[in-house]
Design a protein around this motif. Structure first.
Motif, PDB file in Angstrom:
ATOM      1  N   THR A   1       0.867  -1.169   0.000  1.00 34.82           N
ATOM      2  CA  THR A   1       0.000   0.000   0.000  1.00 34.82           C
ATOM      3  C   THR A   1       0.907   1.221   0.000  1.00 34.82           C
ATOM      4  O   THR A   1       1.630   1.465   0.969  1.00 34.82           O
ATOM      5  CB  THR A   1      -0.937   0.007   1.217  1.00 34.82           C
ATOM      6  OG1 THR A   1      -1.747  -1.175   1.156  1.00 34.82           O
ATOM      7  CG2 THR A   1      -1.818   1.240   1.219  1.00 34.82           C
TER       8      THR A   1
ATOM      9  N   SER B   1      -0.209   4.473  -0.762  1.00 33.48           N
ATOM     10  CA  SER B   1      -0.963   5.592  -0.192  1.00 33.48           C
ATOM     11  C   SER B   1      -2.426   5.167  -0.129  1.00 33.48           C
ATOM     12  O   SER B   1      -2.768   4.047  -0.510  1.00 33.48           O
ATOM     13  CB  SER B   1      -0.806   6.844  -1.064  1.00 33.48           C
ATOM     14  OG  SER B   1      -1.460   6.654  -2.314  1.00 33.48           O
ATOM     15  N   ASP B   2      -3.291   6.071   0.326  1.00 34.98           N
ATOM     16  CA  ASP B   2      -4.722   5.768   0.334  1.00 34.98           C
ATOM     17  C   ASP B   2      -5.254   5.506  -1.068  1.00 34.98           C
ATOM     18  O   ASP B   2      -6.252   4.816  -1.238  1.00 34.98           O
ATOM     19  CB  ASP B   2      -5.511   6.921   0.965  1.00 34.98           C
ATOM     20  CG  ASP B   2      -5.285   7.033   2.464  1.00 34.98           C
ATOM     21  OD1 ASP B   2      -4.811   6.046   3.073  1.00 34.98           O
ATOM     22  OD2 ASP B   2      -5.576   8.104   3.028  1.00 34.98           O
ATOM     23  N   ASP B   3      -4.573   6.041  -2.076  1.00 32.23           N
ATOM     24  CA  ASP B   3      -5.035   5.917  -3.462  1.00 32.23           C
ATOM     25  C   ASP B   3      -4.341   4.822  -4.261  1.00 32.23           C
ATOM     26  O   ASP B   3      -4.792   4.489  -5.354  1.00 32.23           O
ATOM     27  CB  ASP B   3      -4.821   7.243  -4.196  1.00 32.23           C
ATOM     28  CG  ASP B   3      -5.612   8.375  -3.580  1.00 32.23           C
ATOM     29  OD1 ASP B   3      -6.756   8.127  -3.142  1.00 32.23           O
ATOM     30  OD2 ASP B   3      -5.083   9.498  -3.517  1.00 32.23           O
TER      31      ASP B   3
END
Length: 127
Positions: free
Chosen positions: A34, A36-38
């Protein structure tokens, strides 16, 4: 000059569901990062393959389920068919064509795969 295809993005809606499915098919999870959140990057590789697939968030603009006819090649289509069915993967029956024998399956988003034995079973039986 060598040009090697090493990674194909597969558009999915649910990364965890897709990862679990491809592991069920027999792919090995190489990376799950992961960023980032995006952005989430999950790389999975079929056994014996030099090319991997990537599922995740923020990897492609393609609509989930829009890939049609990603193809992998096996030596024995009957063994591959039995293996996939044994793993609980829904497949078609074996289809024999002049250019090979095939089994088809789709991932949970509808991305369609073909598994090919390049020598049709009918030709292999004559040899």
């Amino acid at each position: 000059m060598d040009i090697k295809l090493e990674l194909v993005a597969v558009p999915v809606t649910d990364v965890d569901r897709a990862k679990a499915f491809y592991e069920q098919v027999g792919f090995h999870a190489d990376h799950d990062v992961t960023v980032s959140d995006d952005i989430r990057f999950v790389q999975l590789t079929p056994p014996g393959s030099a090319c991997s697939i990537a599922v995740g968030r923020g990897l492609t603009r393609m609509a989930p389920g829009s890939l049609d006819n990603l193809q992998v090649v096996v030596k024995d289509i009957e063994e591959a068919h039995a293996d996939l069915r044994g793993r609980g993967v829904e497949t078609t029956g074996i289809e024999d064509l002049p250019w090979g024998s095939f089994v088809y399956f789709t991932d949970p988003d509808g991305n369609r795969w073909s598994v090919q034995q390049t020598t049709p079973r009918t030709a292999a039986a004559r040899q």
